[in-house]
Design an enzyme around this catalytic site. Sequence first.
Site, PDB file in Angstrom:
ATOM      1  N   GLU A 164      -1.816   4.594  -7.010  1.00 19.17           N
ATOM      2  CA  GLU A 164      -1.193   3.936  -8.139  1.00 19.17           C
ATOM      3  C   GLU A 164      -2.077   4.278  -9.428  1.00 19.17           C
ATOM      4  OE1 GLU A 164      -2.141   0.073  -6.646  1.00 19.17           O
ATOM      5  OE2 GLU A 164      -0.405  -0.179  -5.343  1.00 19.17           O
ATOM      6  N   PRO A 165      -2.144   5.504  -9.681  1.00 24.78           N
ATOM      7  CA  PRO A 165      -2.969   5.764 -11.250  1.00 24.78           C
ATOM      8  C   PRO A 165      -2.516   5.293 -12.207  1.00 24.78           C
ATOM      9  CG  PRO A 165      -1.718   7.790 -10.369  1.00 24.78           C
ATOM     10  CD  PRO A 165      -1.402   6.596  -9.466  1.00 24.78           C
ATOM     11  N   TYR A 220     -15.166  -4.486 -22.775  1.00 24.83           N
ATOM     12  CA  TYR A 220     -16.052  -3.924 -21.766  1.00 24.83           C
ATOM     13  C   TYR A 220     -16.924  -3.235 -22.111  1.00 24.83           C
ATOM     14  CZ  TYR A 220     -11.246  -4.286 -19.526  1.00 24.83           C
ATOM     15  OH  TYR A 220     -10.071  -4.738 -19.125  1.00 24.83           O
ATOM     16  N   CYS A 264     -13.410 -11.181 -38.427  1.00 26.40           N
ATOM     17  CA  CYS A 264     -14.457 -12.055 -38.378  1.00 26.40           C
ATOM     18  C   CYS A 264     -15.141 -12.349 -37.102  1.00 26.40           C
ATOM     19  CB  CYS A 264     -14.389 -13.418 -39.222  1.00 26.40           C
ATOM     20  SG  CYS A 264     -13.479 -13.187 -40.627  1.00 26.40           S
ATOM     21  N   TYR A 271      -4.542   0.978 -21.431  1.00 22.19           N
ATOM     22  CA  TYR A 271      -5.216  -0.267 -21.771  1.00 22.19           C
ATOM     23  C   TYR A 271      -5.834  -0.585 -23.182  1.00 22.19           C
ATOM     24  CZ  TYR A 271      -5.540   0.040 -16.641  1.00 22.19           C
ATOM     25  OH  TYR A 271      -5.168   0.187 -15.451  1.00 22.19           O
TER      26      TYR A 271
HETATM   27  C1  LIG Z   1      -5.241  -1.878 -12.435  1.00 22.38           C
HETATM   28  C2  LIG Z   1      -4.715  -1.505 -11.052  1.00 22.38           C
HETATM   29  C3  LIG Z   1      -4.155   0.049 -10.747  1.00 22.38           C
HETATM   30  C4  LIG Z   1      -4.678   1.087 -12.013  1.00 22.38           C
HETATM   31  O1  LIG Z   1      -5.900   1.306 -12.045  1.00 22.38           O
HETATM   32  P1  LIG Z   1      -6.340   2.621 -13.031  1.00 22.38           P
HETATM   33  O2  LIG Z   1      -7.727   2.623 -13.067  1.00 22.38           O
HETATM   34  O3  LIG Z   1      -5.673   2.534 -14.238  1.00 22.38           O
HETATM   35  O4  LIG Z   1      -5.780   3.807 -12.460  1.00 22.38           O
HETATM   36  C5  LIG Z   1      -3.572   0.278  -9.837  1.00 22.38           C
HETATM   37  N1  LIG Z   1      -3.437  -0.666  -8.750  1.00 22.38           N
HETATM   38  C6  LIG Z   1      -3.743  -1.845  -9.011  1.00 22.38           C
HETATM   39  C7  LIG Z   1      -3.496  -2.923  -7.814  1.00 22.38           C
HETATM   40  C8  LIG Z   1      -4.397  -2.306 -10.160  1.00 22.38           C
HETATM   41  O5  LIG Z   1      -4.698  -3.781 -10.142  1.00 22.38           O
END
Ligand SMILES: *Cc1c(COP(=O)(O)O)cnc(C)c1O
Length: 421
Positions: A275-276, A318, A346, A375
């Site tokens: 899940e990138p 962050y 401000c 993001y």
């Molecule tokens: C945020 C998130 C991602 C993606 O993270 P990256 O750092 O953008 O790759 C994948 N899976 C889950 C469950 C997340 O919460």
Amino acid sequence: MDHFLYRNGQLHAEDVNLATIADSVGTPFYCYSAATLTRHYTLFREALDPLPNLICYAVKSNSNLAVLKLLGDLGAGMDVVSIGEYLRARAAGVPGARIVFSGVGKTRDEMRAALEGGIRQFNVESDPEMEALSQVAESMGVRAPITLRVNPDVDARTHEKISTGRKEDKFGVPISRAREIYARAARLPGLKVIGVDMHIGSQLTDLAPFESAYLKMADLVRALRQDGHVIERLDLGGGLGIPYTRANDAPPLPVDYGAMVKRVLGDLDCEIEIEPGRLISGNAGVLVTEVIYRKQAEEREFLIVDAAMNDLVRPAMYGAHHDIEPLIEPPAGAPMAPVDIVGPICESGDTFAKQRALPFVAAGERIAFRSAGAYGAVMSSEYNSRPLVPEVLVSGDHFAVIRPRPSYEQMLGRDSIPDWL
Ligand SMILES: *Cc1c(COP(=O)(O)O)cnc(C)c1O
């Protein structure tokens, strides 16, 4: 690698001069490169081949429909964390069979909508969620395909706010209780267990935490199979970090990550899902802004720009670093001087960079914040009644506005004044 480079002394996105886009849409604006998005997706595909795999792009990192359509057309799946993101993925043409639903707080309405629309799997994060999903599915006469998100209790050694795989984090079920919870899941009438899921954090710059988590996952898969579960899919989450500075940090590449995945998990005979988000979209985008004023204070000099923390919150939230480049290439050997780059809001937090060494940039000139594709726009707001900034997609020598800047009229038109006022 990305496609934001100087050509003839002007910063380009692929073959398009960013100044041309700025003249056309005004500043600030986000600009994404189709070639970079494609390249990053393809790198993951190649890194995981020949293992059966599905790259489920994390929609939350950049959810513009055009970005989703581009990736979906390449064959990407999608990782969504709300029904809103699910609807975006579907609107971009991604079939439900390629969408996984993550998140600790799925509501019953969201579960029902995803089951109705079609879903590849739910990544379930707790016992009560498991019960709720089973009830919803049963009431619809279906079985919901699930993985359980297990929390492997490893420290991703990343920023506190994006570390998710430690015992004290709110995500997933503890790995020590996983077998017991899987046994309960198997008995629930509305569920069909199909795999295991994890996600330990974001912006990881080292493969070691991934590897120790995946080793624990491999043991768990073997144990679950012994318990009689059918485990066909491993969802490894996202989190691979990206270089935010050109100068020195070099996080592992997808190819290194893929080699490690194959070494640690290759013999489990599972379909791999990842899940990138950031690694696909982060360096595929820049935020372009114009310098309104140069202001000399007693101790330091400020560049006040027309973008602010509501447009790009990562530095304020962050402490994130974004490389900054003027749209006009500074001459070789141009003197550098430290400046603070700040927005007009401000709040002292509205600071993009402190004491950053930059060549001289005059008021009226434009600069780009690099690595702003993930993001960035998705976390923006209209704080200070600043309309959301537009998003532009470049491909080769053409560009399109993929989200226009709302007019002030549109922005105000979303509110309504009750007739008793
Ligand atoms: C945020 C998130 C991602 C993606 O993270 P990256 O750092 O953008 O790759 C994948 N899976 C889950 C469950 C997340 O919460």
